[in-house]
Design a protein around this motif. Structure first.
Motif, PDB file in Angstrom:
ATOM      1  N   ARG A   1       0.857  -1.189   0.000  1.00  0.00           N
ATOM      2  CA  ARG A   1       0.000   0.000   0.000  1.00  0.00           C
ATOM      3  C   ARG A   1       0.888   1.232   0.000  1.00  0.00           C
ATOM      4  NH1 ARG A   1      -2.878  -3.347   3.800  1.00  0.00           N
ATOM      5  NH2 ARG A   1      -4.901  -3.901   2.948  1.00  0.00           N
ATOM      6  N   CYS A   2       2.049   1.084   0.639  1.00  0.00           N
ATOM      7  CA  CYS A   2       3.008   2.181   0.722  1.00  0.00           C
ATOM      8  C   CYS A   2       3.406   2.641  -0.680  1.00  0.00           C
ATOM      9  CB  CYS A   2       4.235   1.719   1.511  1.00  0.00           C
ATOM     10  SG  CYS A   2       5.559   2.923   1.636  1.00  0.00           S
ATOM     11  N   TYR A   3       3.840   1.700  -1.508  1.00  0.00           N
ATOM     12  CA  TYR A   3       4.274   2.038  -2.862  1.00  0.00           C
ATOM     13  C   TYR A   3       3.120   2.638  -3.662  1.00  0.00           C
ATOM     14  CZ  TYR A   3       6.181   1.723  -7.528  1.00  0.00           C
ATOM     15  OH  TYR A   3       6.603   2.038  -8.784  1.00  0.00           O
ATOM     16  N   CYS A   4       1.960   2.033  -3.561  1.00  0.00           N
ATOM     17  CA  CYS A   4       0.797   2.523  -4.315  1.00  0.00           C
ATOM     18  C   CYS A   4       0.417   3.942  -3.911  1.00  0.00           C
ATOM     19  CB  CYS A   4      -0.390   1.594  -4.124  1.00  0.00           C
ATOM     20  SG  CYS A   4      -0.164  -0.020  -4.865  1.00  0.00           S
ATOM     21  N   LEU A   5       0.470   4.218  -2.626  1.00  0.00           N
ATOM     22  CA  LEU A   5       0.114   5.554  -2.142  1.00  0.00           C
ATOM     23  C   LEU A   5       1.134   6.583  -2.613  1.00  0.00           C
ATOM     24  CD1 LEU A   5      -2.086   6.919  -0.468  1.00  0.00           C
ATOM     25  CD2 LEU A   5      -0.617   6.678   1.518  1.00  0.00           C
ATOM     26  N   TRP A   6       2.413   6.253  -2.455  1.00  0.00           N
ATOM     27  CA  TRP A   6       3.463   7.164  -2.952  1.00  0.00           C
ATOM     28  C   TRP A   6       3.319   7.393  -4.449  1.00  0.00           C
ATOM     29  CZ3 TRP A   6       6.300  10.403  -0.409  1.00  0.00           C
ATOM     30  CH2 TRP A   6       6.663  10.152   0.889  1.00  0.00           C
ATOM     31  N   ARG A   7       3.067   6.318  -5.193  1.00  0.00           N
ATOM     32  CA  ARG A   7       2.955   6.425  -6.644  1.00  0.00           C
ATOM     33  C   ARG A   7       1.783   7.330  -7.035  1.00  0.00           C
ATOM     34  NH1 ARG A   7       2.243   1.018  -9.333  1.00  0.00           N
ATOM     35  NH2 ARG A   7       0.157   1.308  -8.538  1.00  0.00           N
ATOM     36  N   PHE A   8       0.655   7.203  -6.324  1.00  0.00           N
ATOM     37  CA  PHE A   8      -0.501   8.042  -6.624  1.00  0.00           C
ATOM     38  C   PHE A   8      -0.142   9.522  -6.488  1.00  0.00           C
ATOM     39  CE2 PHE A   8      -4.058  10.599  -5.166  1.00  0.00           C
ATOM     40  CZ  PHE A   8      -4.962  10.395  -6.188  1.00  0.00           C
ATOM     41  N   PHE A   9       0.439   9.898  -5.369  1.00  0.00           N
ATOM     42  CA  PHE A   9       0.767  11.304  -5.140  1.00  0.00           C
ATOM     43  C   PHE A   9       1.878  11.778  -6.077  1.00  0.00           C
ATOM     44  CE2 PHE A   9      -1.706  10.582  -1.384  1.00  0.00           C
ATOM     45  CZ  PHE A   9      -2.350  11.796  -1.199  1.00  0.00           C
ATOM     46  N   ALA A  10       2.876  10.941  -6.303  1.00  0.00           N
ATOM     47  CA  ALA A  10       3.988  11.321  -7.177  1.00  0.00           C
ATOM     48  C   ALA A  10       3.531  11.507  -8.621  1.00  0.00           C
ATOM     49  CB  ALA A  10       5.091  10.272  -7.094  1.00  0.00           C
ATOM     50  N   THR A  11       2.719  10.596  -9.111  1.00  0.00           N
ATOM     51  CA  THR A  11       2.259  10.674 -10.498  1.00  0.00           C
ATOM     52  C   THR A  11       1.501  11.969 -10.753  1.00  0.00           C
ATOM     53  OG1 THR A  11       2.148   8.273 -10.653  1.00  0.00           O
ATOM     54  CG2 THR A  11       0.873   9.516 -12.263  1.00  0.00           C
TER      55      THR A  11
END
Length: 126
Positions: A24-34
């Motif tokens: 979930r960590c990677y997915c959350l970071w990816r959402f905000f970063a993208t």
């Protein structure tokens, strides 16, 4: 990550221990970063934080970008604790809570700006 001495239980630390899981960590970071136009490819957590804090952008968005790593890590920590205490939390709920935390920071910093609650809208507005 300098200052934390690797104490934060992140995907990076789990990978070192050869623990693989859907993060979930990677997915959350990816959402905000993208949404912010930040590439995560090949970056570890400490590199991501540096990118967030130094990314050239508007003055208003710049102070929000510097707050994003702390807000994301705080919400991930709360989610981790909820799961440890057998409270169910899914990615959508984690994302919603993180976006709400970001929205609150924006409202405190810029109360006169009518900002949406979704991250994409906040980036566009600021």
């Amino acid at each position: 990550m300098e200052g934390t001495k690797g104490w934060i239980a992140t995907e990076d630390n789990l990978r070192k221990m050869r623990i693989s899981l859907a993060s979930r960590c990677y997915c959350l970071w990816r959402f905000f970063a993208t949404c912010a136009g930040i590439s995560m490819k090949g970056n570890q957590l400490h590199q991501m934080i540096k990118i967030w804090c130094t990314k050239p952008t508007t003055t208003k968005l710049s102070c929000i970008y510097r707050a994003i790593p702390s807000l994301v890590m705080w919400e991930l920590w709360k989610g981790r604790n909820n799961r440890r205490h057998e409270k169910e939390i899914n990615f959508e709920r984690l994302l919603q809570q993180t976006q709400l935390a970001v929205h609150r920071v924006v409202k405190v910093k810029y109360p006169w700006i009518d900002t949406p609650k979704e991250w994409e809208g906040i980036v566009l507005r600021l």
